[in-house]
Design an enzyme around this catalytic site. Structure first.
Site, PDB file in Angstrom:
ATOM      1  N   SER A  90      -9.495  -0.902   7.339  1.00 61.79           N
ATOM      2  CA  SER A  90      -9.187  -0.570   5.924  1.00 61.79           C
ATOM      3  C   SER A  90      -8.405  -1.778   5.324  1.00 61.79           C
ATOM      4  O   SER A  90      -8.172  -1.825   4.061  1.00 61.79           O
ATOM      5  CB  SER A  90      -8.020   0.610   5.909  1.00 61.79           C
ATOM      6  OG  SER A  90      -8.713   1.829   6.187  1.00 61.79           O
TER       7      SER A  90
ATOM      8  N   LYS B  31       0.920  -1.287  -0.143  1.00 59.42           N
ATOM      9  CA  LYS B  31      -0.066   0.178  -0.081  1.00 59.42           C
ATOM     10  C   LYS B  31       0.963   1.357   0.001  1.00 59.42           C
ATOM     11  O   LYS B  31       1.949   1.151   0.770  1.00 59.42           O
ATOM     12  CB  LYS B  31      -0.850  -0.012   1.323  1.00 59.42           C
ATOM     13  CG  LYS B  31      -1.856   1.008   1.288  1.00 59.42           C
ATOM     14  CD  LYS B  31      -2.825   0.807   2.472  1.00 59.42           C
ATOM     15  CE  LYS B  31      -4.136   1.862   2.827  1.00 59.42           C
ATOM     16  NZ  LYS B  31      -4.709   1.585   3.895  1.00 59.42           N
TER      17      LYS B  31
ATOM     18  N   SER C  13      -9.563   1.456   3.243  1.00 55.05           N
ATOM     19  CA  SER C  13      -8.776   2.244   2.138  1.00 55.05           C
ATOM     20  C   SER C  13      -7.710   1.470   1.307  1.00 55.05           C
ATOM     21  O   SER C  13      -7.185   1.824   0.678  1.00 55.05           O
ATOM     22  CB  SER C  13      -8.000   3.476   3.043  1.00 55.05           C
ATOM     23  OG  SER C  13      -7.119   2.960   3.943  1.00 55.05           O
TER      24      SER C  13
END
Lengths: 553, 536
Positions: free
Chosen positions: B203, B89, B179
């Site tokens: 997330s 990420k 996310s």
């Protein structure tokens, strides 16, 4: 200055007179200087004067201090960057110090130990558990946008600092007072900003960013610059003895902000101002006294004191409102989520099972490392050597002087009370004259002891010794004996030679001899003086006196 | 696409393996690390339309793969991850590789160091193929609010969904959740065998569930946060996304443990080399929290929840309804605490040391203000504003302190349940399967976060481990995941039970729709054009 002898009513008169004039007066350098000086005088005699004039309720100053002491450690509080003061800009900056995203603080155990040591030396209660908080404000030299500090639960609380200053006409009356230390908290230092007005840019140096600080808060229990100055001086000596802070104010290792207000005793404290930008103990006292005086004037002319931050200008000796930090700041404190609570332990026994005690902070281990503190040193010097208390202050005040003195004492059989005279007068006199440190003295303790021993054994006289000392200072490569020999300063111990000298004087001063014989023995001193002059002080006065008396009577 | 078509395309067959399987293939010489890396990078290019990656680290990845091959040839492999392509990420720092947090503020920012978890994977010989897309600074539950555009759910391009849709794949697609949507999409679309996400309120688990991958949120403190650009320091944990629970356990074993650069990390408990293949469910007590029957829970999800509870029960586990009474307050408390930490953490982005700096230089304050205005999106700015409001001296007690008190009560709820003999809690991960993008963006980010995080977020308040396991496809052909929640630092036990559960479920492998080849090329071009400044 006239004011120093004018006494209290004079001071008061001056105050009134200035107060009745325009307030802007206090911003005019010269007038200010006078006001400031008169106040200092007033402060010294304050208690005595209050009782004298009861009909005029006098305002008094109230002073509290906020002190930032830079921790003397190898690396910073939360990063591995080195702490150093003369390196090129931005050469001591870790990723954390520059607040790169994703970096985390890692607490430096050495800094915690320094704070605990300092807390112990200042009789604080050490909190076994303390917490870190974030204090937010935007400032270019604070990269994270917040400072990590200990707002809620600091590492040490409730201490006291005893300090002394001198009173009396000869400044030899020691007065000891104490001030409460509210707390000691660990926090980060900021970087430095350099404003280049010409090119309208600001340069940032982050070498200092993240260096460990101990913030010490002293309660508003002092009344004037002199007290505050004495308290800070004592704190400096303690920190230096501990080695936790180098405490040089000019180099910013010790930064002192003064909270100053005035009120009538018995009434609530007045509105305070914070005075910053003070870079020596002497300026601290000046700044505080100026500020007390200024506030009194403002109030007496019907004005109000504003809660503001003021900067001390050392050139003009006045305080001026600071522009850039005006307005109330809301620091939006928040617990620092990246640091678990800081635990310190009483002793090995209280360490939780499985923990490595060598990695922990143990109070008893640090207690045993506490060095002799300045107040203890002074008492010991007075008791061990029978010297005056004010001399013990001078010894402790000068870095290395206690060691110097004690080395000399060890190397001579002369009474310490006599040794102190040589140290205070000859050594310190010369050092001060050339603005040298003790460690820079050309005369070593060994050389001084040798010289004192020659005096003791009667090989040179005391007055000769003073000359010898000056020669030693100028030509440190020569031994004491060399100097004495080269300059022919040995004491005249030969009885016959002495007799001849005395006889010459007696013969040439028949008038004086008659007077002495007539009963006025004081005139004998004149003859002795003549002999001293003739022999350039190379005689023993007692011996000379005996011979003279024998000849005359 | 059927098994026969998979056989025609061995590339996808290889990419669809688990870490355990592909690691064996590498050691057996059936494929080289460079071949595998090349395949993953090709797959990334083929699925560019998903917008899963912000940066592709092709050059360094190939170098890493070559080094892995040297080790593999000499039989000196570094372990089960040697030569395995992974992605990270884009809010984890990667040395010499851009790390943007999907924000204009950090566009082009190249960190000088790698996050501890990234470094540990690299040290194991894993091959970093790229940095994945997210909501700006991980603030969101859709992966729709980043500076590089939304991430598309691979399953909305797979056969089961496309066969039901009459619409254009470029308008009818679903979100990944967030996310960490890019990481979930990367693992689901077979371009990474493993991806790191971050999990603050769900997330990692939320997109894991919506994209049909295993997503583990470890216990707080078990994995280092050093190098993870923070959202909420006291809740953030690196998350692990894989295609099997076994793989997640392998990665956890490598990543866990104390890091001297993160003072909040703890010593990892002793962990056996791998998860047990046989596990007796009769010793286990599964709790079903009644508060998780929340409004808006879809029929499909509810049905799967019941089905799996029955599977546990039928295997001899005790299944018990339990209560976590403070659950309803969790989201609002999370909102306060999150905004406060965001306000604080974002204070460092002032344009001075790194990141975007506005051209406005009339004064330092003006530069700060415009830099931050230009650098942050609305979502970030709103949270900063709220956080600063909550932290004001006059508000602190009413908001921050209250929220912290509530946080303790929520943690207490879990403690009580676990001390009553419950081993794990079984809950939904999300209310339903993935929403269509067009539907999702009708609500604002704050509303969506509050809706989407209800089942995941209390776990972060309490610092517990939780894992979402792909359970079944919904009627729309989209993945549904269920969440297991364990006790603090009992991550291994949690994974043991999850591993057992996974074996009962037979979740299908993704099959991309056959029409896609045509679409792929077109969209590939359009996305490349839109984001050509972004790629490496």
């Amino acid at each position: 200055m006239a004011a120093s002898t004018s006494g209290y009513s004079g001071v008061l008169f001056r105050l009134r007179k200035y107060a009745n004039k325009s307030q802007s007066l206090c911003h005019i350098g010269n007038s200010n200087f006078i006001i400031r000086t008169t106040w200092t005088t007033g402060c010294k005699h304050q208690h005595q004067l209050n009782t004298q004039i009861e009909s005029l309720p006098q305002m008094v100053g109230v002073v509290g201090l906020e002190i930032h002491a830079q921790i003397h450690s190898k690396s910073k509080l939360f990063s591995g960057s080195h702490v150093s003061f003369s390196d090129p800009p931005n050469s001591l900056v870790s990723h954390f110090d520059a607040s790169l995203p994703g970096t985390l603080p890692v607490l430096n155990r050495r800094c915690v130990e320094a704070a605990v040591l300092t807390g112990l030396a200042l009789n604080c209660t050490i909190n076994k558990k303390s917490l870190f908080d974030r204090k937010h404000y935007f400032y270019a030299d604070m990269p994270a946008g917040y400072q990590i500090t200990q707002q809620r639960l600091p590492i040490a609380v409730n201490g006291t600092l005893s300090y002394s200053h001198f009173e009396g006409r000869k400044r030899n009356h020691v007065v000891t007072k104490s001030v409460k230390i509210k707390q000691i908290q660990l926090e980060q230092d900021s970087g430095k900003s350099l404003h280049d007005d010409e090119r309208s840019q600001t340069l940032i140096d982050l070498n200092r960013a993240g260096v460990g600080l101990m913030e010490l808060v002293m309660e508003p229990e002092m009344c004037c610059g002199e007290e505050a100055g004495a308290a800070v001086r004592e704190l400096q000596l303690i920190l230096q003895a501990l080695g936790t802070c180098q405490a040089n104010m000019a180099e910013g290792q010790l930064r002192v902000d003064a909270n100053v207000s005035v009120h009538h005793p018995g009434e609530p404290l007045g509105v305070r101002t914070e005075v910053k930008n003070i870079n020596s103990v002497r300026h601290l006292a000046k700044a505080i006294d100026y500020e007390i005086q200024r506030q009194m004037e403002v109030l007496q002319s019907g004005g109000t004191v504003l809660n503001e931050t003021r900067a001390f200008d050392s050139k003009s000796g006045i305080t001026i409102p600071m522009r850039d930090k005006e307005g109330l700041q809301d620091y939006r404190f928040m617990p620092e989520p990246n640091l678990p609570p800081l635990f310190v332990y009483e002793s090995e026994a209280s360490v939780p099972a499985g923990a490595d005690s060598t990695q922990l902070v143990l109070i008893d281990r640090l207690s045993s490392q506490l060095p002799e503190l300045p107040s203890v040193t002074r008492t010991r010097l007075v008791e061990t050597y029978g010297i005056l208390r004010e001399h013990s202050f001078t010894l402790v005040n000068e870095d290395g002087l206690v060691d110097y003195f004690e080395s000399v004492v060890k190397m001579t059989k002369t009474e310490p009370r006599k040794v102190i005279g040589w140290v205070m007068n000859e050594l310190m006199g010369n050092l001060n004259l050339q603005n040298l440190k003790v460690s820079q003295s050309p005369v070593s303790p060994c050389a001084l002891a040798e010289m004192i021993n020659l005096v003791r054994s009667g090989h040179i006289s005391s007055s000769t010794a003073k000359k010898v000392f000056q020669e030693m200072w100028k030509t440190p490569e020569k031994t004491v004996e060399q100097i004495v020999k080269e300059q022919d300063l040995w004491m005249i111990n030969d009885k016959e030679e002495l007799r001849q000298i005395c006889q010459r004087i007696v013969d040439s001063h028949s008038e004086e001899v008659q007077i002495i014989r007539g009963g006025n023995k004081k005139v004998l001193n004149k003859l002795m003086g003549e002999i001293q002059k003739e022999t350039k002080g190379k005689t023993n006065p007692l011996q000379v006196k005996a011979i003279l008396e024998e000849m005359i009577f | 696409m059927s098994a026969s078509s998979a056989a025609r395309r061995p590339v996808e067959a290889m990419l669809g393996l688990s870490i355990r399987e592909v690691s064996q293939a590498l050691r057996d010489g059936k494929v080289s690390a460079t071949e595998l890396c090349r395949k993953c990078i090709n797959q990334i290019q083929r699925t560019r339309y998903l917008n899963a990656y912000i940066t592709i680290a092709e050059e360094t990845a190939m170098e890493q793969a070559e080094r892995a091959d040297k080790r593999l040839r000499t039989g000196k492999t570094l372990g089960p991850l040697d030569g395995i392509p992974f992605s990270v990420k884009d809010n984890f720092c990667t040395e010499n590789i851009k790390t943007t947090c999907a924000s204009n503020m950090l566009k082009g920012y190249v960190p000088p160091f790698s996050a501890t978890v990234v470094q540990k994977l690299l040290d194991q010989g894993a091959v970093l193929v790229g940095k994945t897309n997210l909501d700006e600074f991980a603030m969101g539950a859709g992966s729709t609010d980043g500076a590089f555009g939304p991430v598309r759910n691979p399953w909305s391009y797979a056969a089961p969904y496309r066969e039901q849709s009459a619409e254009d794949p470029d308008s009818d697609w679903t979100i990944t959740g967030g996310s960490s949507g890019g990481s979930a999409a990367a693992v689901a679309s077979l371009s990474s065998f493993l991806a790191l996400g971050s999990d603050t309120g769900g997330s990692t688990r939320n997109p894991g569930s919506l994209c049909g991958v295993v997503a583990l949120k470890p216990s707080y403190g078990l994995l280092s946060r050093h190098g993870l650009i923070p959202l909420v320091n006291s809740m953030d944990v690196p998350g692990i996304m894989t295609r099997s629970v076994h793989d997640a356990a392998t990665v956890l074993r490598i990543l866990q443990g104390r890091d001297e650069r993160d003072s909040t990390t703890v010593q990892a408990p002793n962990t056996p080399p791998s998860l047990p293949e046989h596990f007796d469910m009769r010793k286990i007590c599964v709790g079903i929290p009644k508060e998780y029957h929340a409004p808006g829970l879809s029929e499909d999800t509810l049905a799967q929840w019941s089905r799996v509870a029955d599977i546990f029960e039928n295997a001899g586990a005790r299944v018990k309804e339990v209560s976590l009474p403070h659950t309803p307050y969790s989201i609002v408390c999370y909102h306060v605490l999150c905004c406060c930490e965001v306000a604080s953490n974002m204070a460092r982005f002032d344009g001075l040391e790194y990141g975007h700096r506005s051209a406005v230089d009339s004064s330092t304050d003006a530069m700060y203000a415009t830099t931050r205005h230009e650098g942050f999106n609305n979502v970030v700015r709103r949270r900063i504003l709220s956080g600063n409001y909550f932290l004001l001296k006059s508000n602190y007690e009413r908001y921050f302190v209250k929220a912290q008190q509530m946080r303790r009560l929520i943690a207490e709820d879990f403690k009580k349940v676990f001390s009553s003999g419950i081993d794990v809690l079984l809950t939904p991960t999300t209310l339903s399967d993935a929403a269509r993008y067009a539907d999702f963006i009708t609500e604002d980010n704050r509303t969506r976060s509050a809706q989407e995080d209800v089942f995941t977020q209390p776990v972060n308040m309490a610092g517990l481990p939780a894992v979402t396991v792909p359970t079944a496809l919904s009627q729309r052909g989209l993945p549904i995941g269920l969440q297991l929640i364990g006790q603090t630092l009992q991550d291994w036990k949690l994974l043991t039970i999850a591993h057992w559960m996974e074996k009962q479920l037979h979740f299908p492998m993704i099959r991309f729709h056959r029409d896609l080849n045509e679409n792929e090329r077109e969209q590939n071009r359009s996305i490349r054009e839109r984001t050509h400044t972004v790629g490496s």
